[in-house]
Enzyme design. Structure first.
Site, PDB file in Angstrom:
ATOM      1  N   PHE A  38       0.829  -1.211   0.000  1.00  8.59           N
ATOM      2  CA  PHE A  38       0.000   0.000   0.000  1.00  8.59           C
ATOM      3  C   PHE A  38       0.870   1.272   0.000  1.00  8.59           C
ATOM      4  O   PHE A  38       0.898   2.020  -0.996  1.00  8.59           O
ATOM      5  CB  PHE A  38      -0.942  -0.085   1.210  1.00  8.59           C
ATOM      6  CG  PHE A  38      -1.512   1.212   1.690  1.00  8.59           C
ATOM      7  CD1 PHE A  38      -2.135   2.088   0.812  1.00  8.59           C
ATOM      8  CD2 PHE A  38      -1.448   1.552   3.041  1.00  8.59           C
ATOM      9  CE1 PHE A  38      -2.678   3.285   1.266  1.00  8.59           C
ATOM     10  CE2 PHE A  38      -1.988   2.734   3.504  1.00  8.59           C
ATOM     11  CZ  PHE A  38      -2.585   3.608   2.615  1.00  8.59           C
ATOM     12  N   TYR A 170       4.977  -7.784  16.089  1.00  3.97           N
ATOM     13  CA  TYR A 170       5.098  -6.573  15.273  1.00  3.97           C
ATOM     14  C   TYR A 170       5.742  -5.447  16.089  1.00  3.97           C
ATOM     15  O   TYR A 170       6.764  -4.880  15.685  1.00  3.97           O
ATOM     16  CB  TYR A 170       3.713  -6.167  14.794  1.00  3.97           C
ATOM     17  CG  TYR A 170       3.670  -4.958  13.883  1.00  3.97           C
ATOM     18  CD1 TYR A 170       4.167  -5.019  12.588  1.00  3.97           C
ATOM     19  CD2 TYR A 170       3.095  -3.761  14.316  1.00  3.97           C
ATOM     20  CE1 TYR A 170       4.100  -3.895  11.737  1.00  3.97           C
ATOM     21  CE2 TYR A 170       3.017  -2.652  13.481  1.00  3.97           C
ATOM     22  CZ  TYR A 170       3.523  -2.730  12.191  1.00  3.97           C
ATOM     23  OH  TYR A 170       3.445  -1.630  11.358  1.00  3.97           O
ATOM     24  N   GLU A 188      28.945   1.220  12.827  1.00  2.00           N
ATOM     25  CA  GLU A 188      29.428   1.068  11.451  1.00  2.00           C
ATOM     26  C   GLU A 188      29.308   2.353  10.633  1.00  2.00           C
ATOM     27  O   GLU A 188      29.648   2.369   9.458  1.00  2.00           O
ATOM     28  CB  GLU A 188      28.641  -0.047  10.731  1.00  2.00           C
ATOM     29  CG  GLU A 188      28.693  -1.405  11.420  1.00  2.00           C
ATOM     30  CD  GLU A 188      30.058  -2.075  11.307  1.00  2.00           C
ATOM     31  OE1 GLU A 188      30.935  -1.533  10.592  1.00  2.00           O
ATOM     32  OE2 GLU A 188      30.248  -3.125  11.930  1.00  2.00           O
TER      33      GLU A 188
END
Ligand code: NAD
Ligand code: UDP
Ligand code: UDP
Length: 360
Positions: A38, A170, A188
């Site tokens: 979406f 989630y 990093e």
């Protein structure tokens, strides 16, 4: 100029949406994971029309080719069927990392896969960003705030999440994804952007994804009852029976239209803000108000049916968007009713399309 004319000719001859000409130095190679979904497909449209080279990576779990089919064959566009849980080796300048199911029924369907996508998938995209020196924007969520004790939610709030509840795959998946972004940034030197996205709606939402806007529009169009889930259901019903008033027991949400979100994502990606930024519309309504509004916009005779709340359903949600306003100059501009009307039109066309295809 020759290149510009060629781009225009291509757009016209192949009926692609119009694409701006960008010089080599301004044109970026952009990866959108979850780009057939979406939000991702609207972001694809914007970045393609702005003249960039866009690679969409999607495993088509909740996305579909139809959402981006209007770009297939365009020389700036590539669609790769790939699961981000597997490593990916390509060369890009920017990564919009959106791959993850987003609606509660979709992400609860296979919680382990949701966890893998948000953790291993995000690790892989950060590994890719590190190797090629790309900037990565994570599509995080207001769900990192859980069932919030602070209202409205600002970016400083750490959240109130049940780590073992049904939404945890989630919520916690996205929280770890954010943690990974900042670990890669600090350790990093990877450039990261984190958008905490609040409820979003618009065309190309899946009709059957179980989210409240899609449910209500579909129910209203089909004359089915609008299923309003109510917080403190028993108290609510008791009050309704004794005094005939609804009371304030209903939970709230604030919904933004997808074009506002897409503009915010692009602004954030190209800003120098590496800390999380809320993107959402602060206009807050109860779910019952949404049901009534959608019913009236559809001019539907559907009833409203009250159901008990879902487990761990956040009671109130509304973004504090002062940070986005101040640092990005961004705020939503599409009024709720206008966005809903566009979405209703889309759903009507989809229903028609389905009905026509049944008889072929
Ligand atoms: P969507 O389900 O339409 O899109 C997600 C896309 O990711 C789909 O195309 C799906 O096929 C793809 N995908 C899922 N798992 C994948 C995997 N392992 N490998 C490759 N592709 C995979 O959902 P959406 O509403 O467009 O959401 C996009 C992003 O925005 C998600 O990360 C979501 O968490 C976030 N977000 C959305 C909202 C909202 O209201 N729509 C709110 C907060 C956050
Ligand atoms: N990775 C990837 N594409 C790349 C580079 C890395 O998918 O271009 C994946 C890689 O498979 C690894 C993850 O990203 O699992 C993290 O990469 P990193 O370099 O940080 O870790 P390492 O490979 O050293 O374990
Ligand atoms: N909801 C509802 N009826 C429905 C679907 C959802 O009342 O048919 C409620 C749901 O309980 C939640 C709110 O609407 O309180 C928003 O739900 P959605 O699944 O759209 O997104 P969430 O914000 O919970 O991720």
């Amino acid at each position: 100029l020759r290149e510009k004319i060629r781009d225009l000719e291509q757009s016209f001859s192949q009926k692609y949406p119009p694409v701006k000409f960008l010089s080599e130095k301004d044109r970026k190679r952009i990866l959108i994971t979850g780009g057939a979904g979406f939000v991702g497909s609207h972001l694809t449209d914007k970045l393609m029309m702005d003249g960039h080279e866009v690679t969409v990576v999607d495993n088509f779990f909740t996305g579909r080719k139809r959402n981006v089919e209007h770009w297939i064959g365009h020389e700036n566009f590539e669609l790769i069927n790939h699961d981000v849980v597997e490593p990916l080796y390509i060369e890009v300048d920017q990564i919009y990392h959106l791959a993850s199911p987003a609606s509660p029924p979709n992400y609860m369907y296979n919680p382990i896969k949701t966890l893998k996508t948000n953790t291993i998938g995000t690790l892989n995209m950060l590994g890719l960003a590190k190797r090629v020196g790309a900037r990565l924007l994570l599509a995080s969520t207001s769900e990192v705030y859980g069932d919030p004790e602070v209202h409205p939610q600002n970016e400083e709030y750490w959240g109130h999440v049940n780590p073992i509840g049904p939404r945890a795959c989630y919520d916690e998946g996205k929280r770890v994804a954010e943690t990974m972004c900042y670990a890669y940034m600090k350790q990093e030197g990877v450039e990261v952007r984190v958008a905490r996205i609040f409820n979003t709606f618009g065309s190309r939402m899946h009709m059957n994804d179980g989210r409240v806007v899609s449910n209500f529009i579909l129910q209203a169009l089909q004359g089915e009852p609008l299923t309003v889930r109510i917080y403190h259901f028993c108290t609510f019903i008791r009050r309704l029976r004794t005094s005939g008033v609804y009371g304030s027991g209903a939970q709230t949400r604030a919904f933004q239209y997808v074009s506002d979100l897409v503009n915010g994502l692009v602004l954030l990606m190209n800003s120098n803000i590496s800390s999380p930024v809320n993107l959402g519309n602060p206009e807050e309504h109860t779910i019952l108000e949404f049901a009534r509004l959608i019913k009236s916009l559809v001019v539907s005779r559907s009833q409203i049916q009250f159901l008990p709340e879902a487990q761990d359903d956040p009671q109130r949600r509304r973004p504090d968007i002062r940070k986005a306003k101040m640092l990005l100059g961004w705020e939503p501009v599409v009024p709720l009713e206008e966005g809903l009307n566009k979405t209703i039109q889309y759903f009507s066309r989809e229903l028609e399309h389905q009905a026509n295809n049944q008889y072929i």
